[in-house]
Design a protein around this motif. Structure first.
Motif, PDB file in Angstrom:
ATOM      1  N   ARG A 208       3.494  14.955   2.801  1.00 52.05           N
ATOM      2  CA  ARG A 208       2.090  14.527   3.049  1.00 52.05           C
ATOM      3  C   ARG A 208       1.176  14.267   1.562  1.00 52.05           C
ATOM      4  NH1 ARG A 208       2.112  17.480   8.027  1.00 52.05           N
ATOM      5  NH2 ARG A 208       1.631  19.273   6.876  1.00 52.05           N
ATOM      6  N   SER A 209       1.631  15.023   0.803  1.00 45.95           N
ATOM      7  CA  SER A 209       1.389  15.050  -0.748  1.00 45.95           C
ATOM      8  C   SER A 209       1.897  13.758  -1.426  1.00 45.95           C
ATOM      9  CB  SER A 209       1.455  16.409  -1.859  1.00 45.95           C
ATOM     10  OG  SER A 209       1.049  17.294  -1.142  1.00 45.95           O
ATOM     11  N   ARG A 210       3.041  13.537  -1.220  1.00 43.42           N
ATOM     12  CA  ARG A 210       3.620  12.319  -1.582  1.00 43.42           C
ATOM     13  C   ARG A 210       2.948  11.088  -1.263  1.00 43.42           C
ATOM     14  NH1 ARG A 210       9.189  14.368  -0.050  1.00 43.42           N
ATOM     15  NH2 ARG A 210       9.950  15.887  -1.828  1.00 43.42           N
ATOM     16  N   LEU A 211       2.735  11.004   0.217  1.00 40.98           N
ATOM     17  CA  LEU A 211       2.183   9.743   0.877  1.00 40.98           C
ATOM     18  C   LEU A 211       0.910   9.489   0.117  1.00 40.98           C
ATOM     19  CD1 LEU A 211       3.022  10.642   4.511  1.00 40.98           C
ATOM     20  CD2 LEU A 211       4.147   8.853   3.232  1.00 40.98           C
ATOM     21  N   ASN A 212       0.113  10.612   0.148  1.00 29.78           N
ATOM     22  CA  ASN A 212      -1.224  10.446  -0.460  1.00 29.78           C
ATOM     23  C   ASN A 212      -1.232   9.966  -1.918  1.00 29.78           C
ATOM     24  OD1 ASN A 212      -3.615  11.013   1.281  1.00 29.78           O
ATOM     25  ND2 ASN A 212      -2.374  13.243   1.535  1.00 29.78           N
ATOM     26  N   THR A 213      -0.358  10.415  -2.830  1.00 21.15           N
ATOM     27  CA  THR A 213      -0.334   9.970  -4.064  1.00 21.15           C
ATOM     28  C   THR A 213       0.181   8.583  -4.043  1.00 21.15           C
ATOM     29  OG1 THR A 213       0.306  12.133  -4.981  1.00 21.15           O
ATOM     30  CG2 THR A 213       1.106  10.553  -6.303  1.00 21.15           C
ATOM     31  N   VAL A 214       1.211   8.095  -3.423  1.00 21.49           N
ATOM     32  CA  VAL A 214       2.007   6.886  -3.445  1.00 21.49           C
ATOM     33  C   VAL A 214       0.877   5.702  -2.964  1.00 21.49           C
ATOM     34  CG1 VAL A 214       3.777   5.401  -2.667  1.00 21.49           C
ATOM     35  CG2 VAL A 214       4.268   7.845  -3.561  1.00 21.49           C
ATOM     36  N   ARG A 215       0.389   6.328  -1.768  1.00 25.65           N
ATOM     37  CA  ARG A 215      -0.712   5.328  -1.240  1.00 25.65           C
ATOM     38  C   ARG A 215      -1.660   5.121  -2.291  1.00 25.65           C
ATOM     39  NH1 ARG A 215      -4.329   7.019   3.980  1.00 25.65           N
ATOM     40  NH2 ARG A 215      -4.793   8.524   2.606  1.00 25.65           N
ATOM     41  N   GLY A 216      -2.507   5.978  -3.057  1.00 25.51           N
ATOM     42  CA  GLY A 216      -3.282   5.764  -4.169  1.00 25.51           C
ATOM     43  C   GLY A 216      -2.814   4.928  -5.162  1.00 25.51           C
ATOM     44  N   LEU A 217      -1.482   4.832  -5.673  1.00 27.81           N
ATOM     45  CA  LEU A 217      -0.859   3.904  -6.613  1.00 27.81           C
ATOM     46  C   LEU A 217      -0.851   2.416  -5.906  1.00 27.81           C
ATOM     47  CD1 LEU A 217       1.772   6.248  -8.134  1.00 27.81           C
ATOM     48  CD2 LEU A 217      -0.341   5.465  -8.992  1.00 27.81           C
ATOM     49  N   LEU A 218      -0.381   2.376  -4.714  1.00 27.69           N
ATOM     50  CA  LEU A 218      -0.335   1.130  -4.198  1.00 27.69           C
ATOM     51  C   LEU A 218      -1.491   0.419  -3.739  1.00 27.69           C
ATOM     52  CD1 LEU A 218       2.793   1.970  -1.625  1.00 27.69           C
ATOM     53  CD2 LEU A 218       2.745   0.807  -3.968  1.00 27.69           C
ATOM     54  N   GLN A 219      -2.538   1.088  -3.632  1.00 26.80           N
ATOM     55  CA  GLN A 219      -3.999   0.446  -3.230  1.00 26.80           C
ATOM     56  C   GLN A 219      -4.643   0.147  -4.466  1.00 26.80           C
ATOM     57  OE1 GLN A 219      -5.817   3.721  -1.013  1.00 26.80           O
ATOM     58  NE2 GLN A 219      -5.402   2.854   1.003  1.00 26.80           N
ATOM     59  N   ARG A 220      -4.046   0.578  -5.499  1.00 26.51           N
ATOM     60  CA  ARG A 220      -4.678  -0.350  -6.765  1.00 26.51           C
ATOM     61  C   ARG A 220      -4.170  -1.509  -7.181  1.00 26.51           C
ATOM     62  NH1 ARG A 220      -7.762   2.512 -10.122  1.00 26.51           N
ATOM     63  NH2 ARG A 220      -8.315   4.758  -9.707  1.00 26.51           N
ATOM     64  N   ASP A 221      -2.881  -2.043  -6.449  1.00 25.07           N
ATOM     65  CA  ASP A 221      -2.351  -3.258  -6.571  1.00 25.07           C
ATOM     66  C   ASP A 221      -3.236  -4.263  -5.664  1.00 25.07           C
ATOM     67  OD1 ASP A 221      -0.768  -5.588  -6.790  1.00 25.07           O
ATOM     68  OD2 ASP A 221       0.853  -4.402  -7.317  1.00 25.07           O
ATOM     69  N   PRO A 222      -3.798  -5.157  -6.251  1.00 22.30           N
ATOM     70  CA  PRO A 222      -4.635  -6.226  -5.751  1.00 22.30           C
ATOM     71  C   PRO A 222      -3.846  -7.050  -4.770  1.00 22.30           C
ATOM     72  CG  PRO A 222      -4.238  -6.971  -7.993  1.00 22.30           C
ATOM     73  CD  PRO A 222      -3.673  -5.558  -7.964  1.00 22.30           C
ATOM     74  N   ARG A 223      -2.426  -7.059  -4.983  1.00 20.04           N
ATOM     75  CA  ARG A 223      -1.764  -7.931  -3.914  1.00 20.04           C
ATOM     76  C   ARG A 223      -1.440  -7.298  -2.582  1.00 20.04           C
ATOM     77  NH1 ARG A 223       3.438  -8.666  -7.758  1.00 20.04           N
ATOM     78  NH2 ARG A 223       2.623  -6.373  -8.048  1.00 20.04           N
TER      79      ARG A 223
END
Length: 577
Positions: free
Chosen positions: A118-133
């Motif tokens: 779940r920690s991985r999911l939160n971290t990766v989600r935060g990174l991906l949501q920074r991509d405007p695409r």
């Protein structure tokens, strides 16, 4: 202002901070608050070059809000796991905009069932949501799905467990403190010229002076190239306690002190590496006590709220501040040496490192000033626990134990206190069972007391005595007997009596009474209404349910002048039983 209350210095003219992302778009440099830097090369990830650059860009943007290298390292590690997951797909995407909902669902399914995942999911989600695409569409909706919070893996100590940990810490730190105190007294006598020159104590005093100035005893270089303790016979051996340990804490002893501080004050392990030396403040009206002002740093609280000050008073052997006094005494020589080696270094938790040439891996603690180190690392905590036969680092469990026993937040928010520390803790749950049970019994008793206690009948019984609200079967067997005989309950309390009988002739008056009590809510404060009228209202509503809503509504239209007069007297409490 700086954390210590000094005016912050302005940067030189023309100063510009370096961007975290290198020109090639692949290397991110993170710099923490203390200036320590670490580089993360995204070219190492098993992805295509466009995907590497996209993740590096998101990582660099995310890093602007971080305060520690530990956070950066954790994000890097989780990003690497995600990159390996993508690389093992049958058709890895060329860039982040090639991610599909199915891929993200597979990633979620692989991680959702564990705290680490779940920690991985939160971290990766935060990174991906920074991509405007990825800000709109099905992929964005998938990223927005709720991720359950982590289930606390640590529980507070039971009393026996806590006693075991504290006894180990107390023994180790007390032994170190007494050793340093004894040698300090000898050193002070030697420096004052109160020791006979040439005596054994005088020679040891000279060695202690050398230790205080350099952090080590005099050593002789052997032909083999090894350095040996020059005066080992005089000192009684070459062990740590006989040599430089005479004036300095070892890393294990510093860890023991930190365990005691966490148990007493609930401080985080990460705090000890950055804790300044406490300052003293005058204690009003007290000459035998001293109040320390301890600066507590809480980086997770957000910028601008990192620092708070706790006032801790030493007023005797059992007072909280006595441990602060002992910590200051035990670290005095280490702090003095640190200040000589690096003027202005005023950190409390200092130890003499065993291996002065060892590489320093913990970037979130202050860099060592050889031969000294500062704070307590997670590795030190685990080593201390292992050496004392304990299962794992004691700091999280000790902090949880202190927080739950104090029953209030310590360096964290009220919501965190309740959701992270109190509610999931098994010892809190177990100790609360008796409280919950008592509350449930009380609620049940109140519920039973707030229902109609008599009987509903179809017609009156001529042998029963009419009252203002019901017919009484036998006032001599009342639950509220009068010392002079009969019943001393008021007529509203008749509704709770097992001797009460209600027939259709009572319905109009009781329905009117119910309506009038309801109307009191708008003209009376909640406390007064609840205290005086709420139980009577609940009994009437229970009676209404037994009679039936239709019959109750019909009866309400049949009240007469007598009913209205009696109800008014009851509401004014002018009708005596």
């Amino acid at each position: 202002m700086s954390g210590r209350g000094r005016k912050a210095a302005l940067p030189p003219a023309g100063h510009r901070s370096e961007p975290p992302l290198a020109p090639d778009g692949l290397v991110v440099t993170f710099t923490d608050k203390a200036g320590a830097k670490n580089e993360y090369d995204f070219a190492e990830l098993p992805l295509s070059r466009p995907a590497q650059r996209s993740l590096a860009t998101a990582f660099a943007a995310q890093s602007r809000g971080w305060t520690s290298n530990l956070t950066a390292q954790a994000c890097w590690s989780r990003t690497g796991v995600f990159a390996r997951f993508l690389s093992e797909l049958d058709n890895p995407p060329d860039d982040l905009d090639g991610l599909s909902v199915a891929v993200l669902q597979s990633w979620r399914d692989a991680n959702i069932n564990t705290n680490t995942g779940r920690s991985r999911l939160n971290t990766v989600r935060g990174l991906l949501q920074r991509d405007p695409r990825l800000s709109a569409g099905p992929v964005a909706e998938e990223l927005a799905r709720r991720i359950p919070g982590a289930t606390p893996s640590k529980q507070s100590y039971g009393q026996d467990e806590r006693d075991q940990v504290m006894l180990a810490a107390q023994r180790e730190f007390r032994s170190a403190r007494l050793r340093i105190s004894e040698n300090t007294r000898l050193l002070e006598r030697w420096q004052a010229g109160d020791v006979a020159e040439g005596s054994r104590d005088w020679k040891i005093g000279a060695v202690l002076d050398h230790i205080a100035r350099t952090g080590d005893v005099p050593r002789t270089l052997r032909p083999s190239g090894q350095k040996a303790v020059t005066n080992y016979k005089l000192l009684g051996g070459s062990s740590t306690e006989k040599t430089w340990g005479r004036l300095f804490l070892t890393s294990g002893e510093l860890t023991a002190l930190a365990v005691l501080l966490t148990d007493r004050f609930g401080w985080n392990l990460s705090l000890y590496g950055r804790m300044p030396v406490p300052t003293t403040a005058p204690s009003a009206g007290e000459r035998a006590s001293v109040t320390y002002q301890v600066q507590v740093e809480k980086r997770r609280a957000g910028r601008g709220r990192w620092f708070s000050t706790e006032n801790i008073t030493d007023s005797g052997a059992d007072s909280p501040g006595r441990l602060i006094t002992q910590a200051l005494e035990a670290t005095a020589h280490g702090r003095a040496l640190a200040n000589r080696l690096a003027p202005g270094k005023d950190l409390l938790m200092v130890a003499r490192a065993h291996q002065s040439g060892r590489e320093y891996p913990d970037l979130d603690r202050p860099a060592p000033i050889r031969p000294l180190s500062f704070g307590v690392s997670d590795h030190m905590a685990k080593t201390w626990a292992r050496n004392n036969g304990l299962p794992g680092s004691p700091f999280r469990r000790a902090r949880r134990t202190t927080v739950t026993s104090e029953g209030r937040p310590l360096q964290h928010a009220q919501g965190t206190h309740e959701s992270v520390y109190v509610l999931p803790d098994q010892h809190v749950q177990q100790s609360s069972r008796t409280i919950f049970e008592a509350g449930a019994h009380e609620a049940l008793a109140h519920a039973r007391a707030a229902v109609f206690g008599g009987q509903v009948t179809d017609k009156p019984d001529p042998e029963h005595e009419p009252t203002a609200t019901v017919d009484c079967e036998d006032e001599d067997s009342s639950p509220w007997p009068d010392p002079s005989g009969g019943c001393r309950a008021d007529f509203l309390l008749c509704l709770a009596c097992p001797n009460a009988h209600v027939h259709p002739g009572h319905h109009p008056r009781l329905a009117l009474l119910h309506q009038q009590i309801l109307s009191l809510r708008s003209v009376m404060d909640d406390h007064t209404f609840h205290t005086r009228w709420n139980d009577h209202l609940l009994r009437l509503e229970n009676l209404r349910d037994k009679v039936g809503p239709a019959a109750w509504k019909t009866a309400f239209a049949r009240d007469d002048d007598t009913d209205r007069a009696v109800v008014q007297l009851l509401l004014k409490e002018d009708l005596a039983p």
